[in-house]
Design a protein around this motif. Structure first.
Motif, short mmCIF file in Angstrom:
data_model
loop_
_atom_site.label_atom_id
_atom_site.label_comp_id
_atom_site.label_asym_id
_atom_site.label_seq_id
_atom_site.Cartn_x
_atom_site.Cartn_y
_atom_site.Cartn_z
N LEU A 1 42.69 39.98 35.33
CA LEU A 1 41.61 40.43 36.22
C LEU A 1 41.86 39.88 37.62
N VAL A 2 41.75 40.75 38.60
CA VAL A 2 41.97 40.31 39.99
C VAL A 2 40.79 40.74 40.85
N TYR A 3 40.55 39.95 41.90
CA TYR A 3 39.37 40.16 42.74
C TYR A 3 39.78 40.01 44.21
N TYR A 4 39.41 41.00 45.00
CA TYR A 4 39.68 40.94 46.44
C TYR A 4 38.40 41.15 47.23
N MET A 5 38.34 40.50 48.38
CA MET A 5 37.27 40.77 49.34
C MET A 5 37.91 41.55 50.47
N LEU A 6 37.33 42.71 50.77
CA LEU A 6 37.82 43.51 51.90
C LEU A 6 36.76 43.54 52.97
N HIS A 7 37.18 43.38 54.23
CA HIS A 7 36.26 43.63 55.34
C HIS A 7 36.45 45.09 55.72
#
Ligand code: URA
Length: 239
Positions: A60-66
Motif C-alpha cells: 500500500l502506498v500513499y501520496y499527498m499531491l498539491h
C-alpha cells in the motif's frame, strides 16, 4: 504478479525500461537471473534483486499531491490532464485519487492504492472533516455565516450538516464540512447568496496539506501521517 509489474511497483523505472533491463539480465529471482518480464513471482516469498540491490515491495502506498487548477481528479481522461499524470511515468498502475476536487479547485489530494482507506474517508456515514480555504465574490455577511453554520438547502433531500466557518478577512474564509456532495462548497456559498471565486482544500481528517509542497508537486506521506489517517479510520470503523 509479473516480474516487470513488481519492479515497476517498486518505483524502479517505467515498464518498458524495466522490460529491457530484465532481458539484459539485470534482475535476479532467488539468486538466478530471469530474462522474462512476464515471469510470475511471489512478492511475499521470492527475493528479487535489481542491479544487485534487494527490492522491497510496499503493498500500500500513499501520496499527498498539491493539486493545481486545470487538472481533473480522475485516473484517466481522453482530453484532460489528470492528477495521476502529475505523478509521472514511474507511478504504480493501481493508484487513484481519494475523492474528487473540481478542475479549478487546488490543494490537498490523497492518492493511494488503499481501497479500504478510501472507502472510509469518502463514506458519508463517517463524517470525515474536509477543510477548505474559500475566496468569495462578496464580503461574507454575518447572516450568511450563521446559515452556513446551521446547514443550508443546496437542493438535496436534507440541509447540509453544520459547517465550521472561520473568517480570514472580509472575503476569505475557511469552511470545514463533513460531507462530500458534488460541488458542495460552491453550492453552499451560492445558496446563502455569495459565490466562491477560488477554492483550495487544506485538510482531510488529520491529513493537512504540506505548505512546503508547491502546486503540482507531490510526496509520499510520512509514517506519522499514514499512522494518523489509518488510526482515525480504525477509530471510525469501531464507532
Ligand atoms: N466543494 C466544491 O464545490 N468543489 C470542490 O472541488 C470541493 C468541494
Amino acid at each position: 504478479m509479473r516480474l516487470d509489474k513488481f519492479l515497476c511497483d517498486c518505483m524502479l523505472g517505467t515498464r518498458s525500461q524495466l522490460k529491457k533491463e530484465i532481458k539484459a539480465g539485470q534482475v535476479t529471482v532467488n539468486g538466478a537471473a530471469v530474462r522474462k518480464p512476464e515471469q510470475h513471482i511471489d512478492e511475499n516469498l521470492d527475493k528479487i534483486c535489481y542491479k544487485g540491490q534487494t527490492c522491497v515491495y510496499e503493498k500500500l502506498v500513499y501520496y499527498m499531491l498539491h493539486k493545481p487548477a486545470g487538472v481533473v481528479s480522475a485516473t484517466e481522461d481522453e482530453r484532460e490532464r489528470t492528477v495521476l499524470d502529475l505523478l509521472g511515468d514511474e507511478r504504480r498502475e493501481d493508484l487513484f485519487p481519494v475523492g474528487r476536487l473540481d478542475k479549478d479547485t487546488e490543494g490537498l489530494l490523497l492518492i493511494t492504492n488503499d481501497g479500504a482507506l478510501a472507502h472510509e474517508l469518502l463514506s458519508p456515514a463517517k463524517h470525515v472533516e474536509k477543510e477548505y480555504e474559500c475566496h468569495l465574490a462578496k464580503p461574507l455577511e454575518e447572516e450568511q455565516k450563521i446559515r452556513l453554520e446551521q446547514g443550508v438547502d443546496i437542493g438535496e433531500k436534507a440541509l447540509t450538516k453544520p459547517a465550521v466557518v472561520h473568517r480570514i478577512d472580509s472575503q476569505k474564509i475557511t469552511l470545514t464540512i463533513t460531507e462530500g456532495k458534488f460541488h458542495q462548497v460552491k453550492r453552499m456559498l451560492h445558496a446563502v447568496g455569495n459565490e466562491v471565486v477560488y477554492l483550495k482544500r487544506l485538510r482531510m481528517g488529520s491529513l493537512a496539506l504540506d505548505l512546503k509542497l508547491s502546486k503540482g508537486h507531490y510526496r509520499r506521506l510520512t509514517a506519522e501521517e499514514i499512522e494518523g489517517i489509518l488510526h482515525e479510520s480504525l477509530f471510525r470503523r469501531n464507532k
